[in-house]
Design a protein around this motif. Sequence first.
Motif, PDB file in Angstrom:
ATOM      1  N   ALA A  28      -7.782   3.104  -5.014  1.00  0.00           N
ATOM      2  CA  ALA A  28      -7.358   4.274  -4.231  1.00  0.00           C
ATOM      3  C   ALA A  28      -8.436   5.330  -4.393  1.00  0.00           C
ATOM      4  O   ALA A  28      -8.991   5.503  -5.475  1.00  0.00           O
ATOM      5  N   THR A  85      -2.048  12.598  -4.763  1.00  0.00           N
ATOM      6  CA  THR A  85      -1.717  12.418  -3.355  1.00  0.00           C
ATOM      7  C   THR A  85      -2.783  11.540  -2.717  1.00  0.00           C
ATOM      8  O   THR A  85      -3.946  11.923  -2.634  1.00  0.00           O
ATOM      9  N   CYS A  86      -2.362  10.376  -2.309  1.00  0.00           N
ATOM     10  CA  CYS A  86      -3.281   9.406  -1.709  1.00  0.00           C
ATOM     11  C   CYS A  86      -2.463   8.558  -0.743  1.00  0.00           C
ATOM     12  O   CYS A  86      -1.612   7.782  -1.166  1.00  0.00           O
ATOM     13  N   GLY A  87      -2.700   8.712   0.543  1.00  0.00           N
ATOM     14  CA  GLY A  87      -1.936   7.963   1.529  1.00  0.00           C
ATOM     15  C   GLY A  87      -2.284   6.488   1.523  1.00  0.00           C
ATOM     16  O   GLY A  87      -3.335   6.081   1.020  1.00  0.00           O
ATOM     17  N   PRO A  88      -1.405   5.654   2.091  1.00  0.00           N
ATOM     18  CA  PRO A  88      -1.652   4.210   2.148  1.00  0.00           C
ATOM     19  C   PRO A  88      -2.965   3.845   2.825  1.00  0.00           C
ATOM     20  O   PRO A  88      -3.561   2.820   2.503  1.00  0.00           O
ATOM     21  N   LYS A 115      -5.700   5.128   2.335  1.00  0.00           N
ATOM     22  CA  LYS A 115      -6.785   5.303   1.368  1.00  0.00           C
ATOM     23  C   LYS A 115      -6.641   4.336   0.188  1.00  0.00           C
ATOM     24  O   LYS A 115      -7.210   4.553  -0.878  1.00  0.00           O
ATOM     25  N   ILE A 116      -5.879   3.273   0.391  1.00  0.00           N
ATOM     26  CA  ILE A 116      -5.627   2.277  -0.657  1.00  0.00           C
ATOM     27  C   ILE A 116      -6.044   0.899  -0.158  1.00  0.00           C
ATOM     28  O   ILE A 116      -5.761   0.533   0.983  1.00  0.00           O
ATOM     29  N   GLN A 136       1.823   9.100  -6.489  1.00  0.00           N
ATOM     30  CA  GLN A 136       2.395  10.440  -6.349  1.00  0.00           C
ATOM     31  C   GLN A 136       3.427  10.709  -7.440  1.00  0.00           C
ATOM     32  O   GLN A 136       3.382  11.741  -8.102  1.00  0.00           O
ATOM     33  N   ARG A 165       0.831  -1.209   0.000  1.00  0.00           N
ATOM     34  CA  ARG A 165       0.000   0.000   0.000  1.00  0.00           C
ATOM     35  C   ARG A 165       0.865   1.258   0.000  1.00  0.00           C
ATOM     36  O   ARG A 165       0.539   2.229  -0.687  1.00  0.00           O
ATOM     37  N   GLU A 166       1.974   1.232   0.709  1.00  0.00           N
ATOM     38  CA  GLU A 166       2.914   2.369   0.703  1.00  0.00           C
ATOM     39  C   GLU A 166       3.534   2.544  -0.683  1.00  0.00           C
ATOM     40  O   GLU A 166       3.658   3.663  -1.195  1.00  0.00           O
ATOM     41  N   ALA A 204       0.990   4.084  -2.995  1.00  0.00           N
ATOM     42  CA  ALA A 204       0.858   5.524  -2.715  1.00  0.00           C
ATOM     43  C   ALA A 204       2.010   6.298  -3.343  1.00  0.00           C
ATOM     44  O   ALA A 204       1.801   7.362  -3.953  1.00  0.00           O
TER      45      ALA A 204
END
Length: 194
Positions: free
Chosen positions: A163, A63-66, A68-69, A57, A49-50, A53
């Motif tokens: 995401a 921009t979508c943090g882990p 939100k995945i 980007q 997930r990281e 993300a």
Amino acid sequence: MTAVGEDACSLSTGEPDFATPPFLCRAAEGATKAGHTRYGPAAGEPALREAIANKLQQDNKLTCGPDKIMVSNGAKQTLYTLFQVLLDTGDKVILPAPYWLSYPPWFTWPGGRSVIVPTRQDENHQLDVSFGAVALDLAERTFVVKGFSKNWAMTGWRLGYLAGPESSWAKPWRSRAKAPATCAALCNMGAWRC
């Protein structure tokens, strides 16, 4: 054709005509040896997930943090889940043509309907629409769905992701967490290297 020795690329099921890259096969083998053969987190392995993300980007300027995945059993399963969870009776879904044959029934089962929009090969099948004109708050209602199957020849791995904004993401995630299938932990372990 292939049965008689002719070189042909079948487009019937979308199988790539190349093998899964060796580094992914080695990563899966290493994950197996390391014991990653049990259930993993419902939303997917944190390292994957990281990595997703970071990819969004760097490559897509999103921009979508882990958090939100959600890792899934592929893009197709993700789309199906989204349509079942988000569509209400009377909702319309823009469907660019050509499209995969499974998509229209997915809209009608929850009561929605497809609005088929033809695209042209000479325009690379791009939609000719200004999304800003469709809705000002579109970013808050937009999901990114992607699979690893075609680009990485991982069709048998059944791996993809969703995401999106947390306000919309929470409902599909909770529904999927109760679904009959989640993504295999082993598939998660090597994919973050893609």
